[in-house]
Design an enzyme around this catalytic site. Sequence first.
Site, PDB file in Angstrom:
ATOM      1  N   GLY A  89      45.338  71.389  56.131  1.00  0.00           N
ATOM      2  CA  GLY A  89      44.741  70.472  55.170  1.00  0.00           C
ATOM      3  C   GLY A  89      43.860  69.502  55.929  1.00  0.00           C
ATOM      4  N   THR A  90      42.890  68.971  55.228  1.00  0.00           N
ATOM      5  CA  THR A  90      41.919  68.204  55.987  1.00  0.00           C
ATOM      6  C   THR A  90      41.857  66.706  55.675  1.00  0.00           C
ATOM      7  OG1 THR A  90      40.352  69.289  54.575  1.00  0.00           O
ATOM      8  CG2 THR A  90      40.526  70.080  56.799  1.00  0.00           C
ATOM      9  N   THR A  91      40.886  66.238  54.903  1.00  0.00           N
ATOM     10  CA  THR A  91      40.585  64.805  54.967  1.00  0.00           C
ATOM     11  C   THR A  91      41.290  63.959  53.906  1.00  0.00           C
ATOM     12  OG1 THR A  91      38.446  65.543  55.712  1.00  0.00           O
ATOM     13  CG2 THR A  91      38.656  63.214  55.195  1.00  0.00           C
TER      14      THR A  91
END
Lengths: 288, 296
Positions: A55-57
């Site tokens: 998962g990122t931001t």
Amino acid sequence: MTSIGDYSGRLPGIFTALGVPSFSTFLAAAAPELLPGNTGAMGGGGSAAELGAHGTTIVAATYPGGVVMAGDRRATMGHMIAQRDIEKVFPADPYSVVGIAGTAGIATEMVRLYQVELEHYEKLEGVPLSLNGKAHRLANMIRGNLGLAMQGLAVVPMFAGYEAADDRRGKRTKRTVQRGRIFGYDPTGAMHEEKYYHSVGSGSVFAKSALKKLYARDSSADELVRACVEALYDAADDDTATGGPDLTRQLYPTVLVVDAEGVRRVAESELANIAGSILETRKSNPGG
Amino acid sequence: MAMQFYASPEQIMRDRSEYARKGISRGRSVVVLSYAAGVLFVAENPSKALHKVSEIYDRIGFAAVGKYNEFESLRTGGVRLADMRGYHFDRRDVTGLGLANTYAQTLGAIFTEQSKPYEVEICVAEVGESPEDDELYRLTYDGSVGDEPGYVAMGGQSESITAKLRDGHDPAQNLHDALALAAAALSSVGGENGKSRTLLAGQLEVAVLERGVTGRAFRRVVGAQLDKLLDTPTKASTRSKSADVSQESAPRGSGDPVDTGEAARGAPPAEEDVPASGSAVGKTSGKGAAAKGSQR
């Protein structure tokens, strides 16, 4: 050692014994195999980073009445998009939220455990943990994941909550100021409080820079929701691992607002409007 | 060589039962009953800190009479078991029946194996979709368990309290009427010469399991809200008062990250922008905080 499997029908002594009102501490004694990270030894010394989705931001920002946290919806595996509608920002309890960037599987399990941890404490003790207590507890759990982090399965959370009357018996003390607060972490469990805004994950550099320009200390919740969505748009603009608003699939960032009334999730229709208006503005000025 | 006196098993069990019953009958009573919008717990308990009624899990509440340290350890065990099951499986897989069985086994084992039985009587209540679906389990010191029809009274003089409840109980009652019935039943005993007493709000510990709530349904009814409910308002205002419960309590529960369909279980569903449950807490931060702080 007792576990659900060899459980004979009556409560084993460890359930009724006095102990720390911490669910993970209890689990470590009663059923350690259920704890995340205890799923068996990792073979070899290589990196496991490519095993699962990432998962990122995540971004968060405070305003006078509370705090807003938002996360994009993309999960990646290497160069591939693993999932378009992943949730990375969760209510941790009625007055706090947690967002996690990094290995999705571990992050999800950690959030689940963390939610039970907070609820468990509240039920056993009769009062919720203080906001600082909640933040420290999360740091502790991150530290417990250090071994996996060194094999490439790091998780980087961000915690935010509204500090209301969180002392004993609900009476407000002079020390507690009612406000939203943000706590950032690194994979080793180091914790630091961020005063105004913060971002974690692969697109955090861009998101934080955008938020720096969009942020005003006296913003309203609605303004800040828009600022967070726009910061995520900027992150998606420059970081391939961060997903922008997906108009064709009607997927928008997850945005949670915490204020004196508790956690609320910003409605999808509202987010669709915000995303639409951001895109409209960007048509004439792509850089914002 | 010392000889032990022979005591028949019947005698031992009888003695233990009598011992436990005596201990329980000394305590003040607790009433649990179904009403239209949930399950109501009312305990005669002057203490604000030592609870007789508490939350176990989403739809499950716990009420007890007898020795505090004994039922407190059972309550702790129940919370741990419920949280562990819910974490291991799913929140929906934690049931009142499972918990009642575990308590029955535990109490039964203590009764037969230990020299002193627990002087407790507990009720595990699970709120259902409708009053008919509510489950009220009454567990006694020896581990026997009964599935009670809509109402339970435990503690000293529970028979006469039960009789009062039997006469007045109606699952279609609103919260105000149900609370009035429970308070009347509790105060019907214990007065001088067997007369009834008057119980004030400060002597009652009141909580509800709200029907139809996603996530944690347990709410304590305290402070001004309890005062208001205990008054005798007209029929018209009664309805609005029973609706107050959801308004005055803090938003509860937390989401389940795996269940993305309903990810923000604690927060309202995405379609709703304002949680109904939150409004009063914000409006009266002092009182709301008190209500929140007292949800223990």
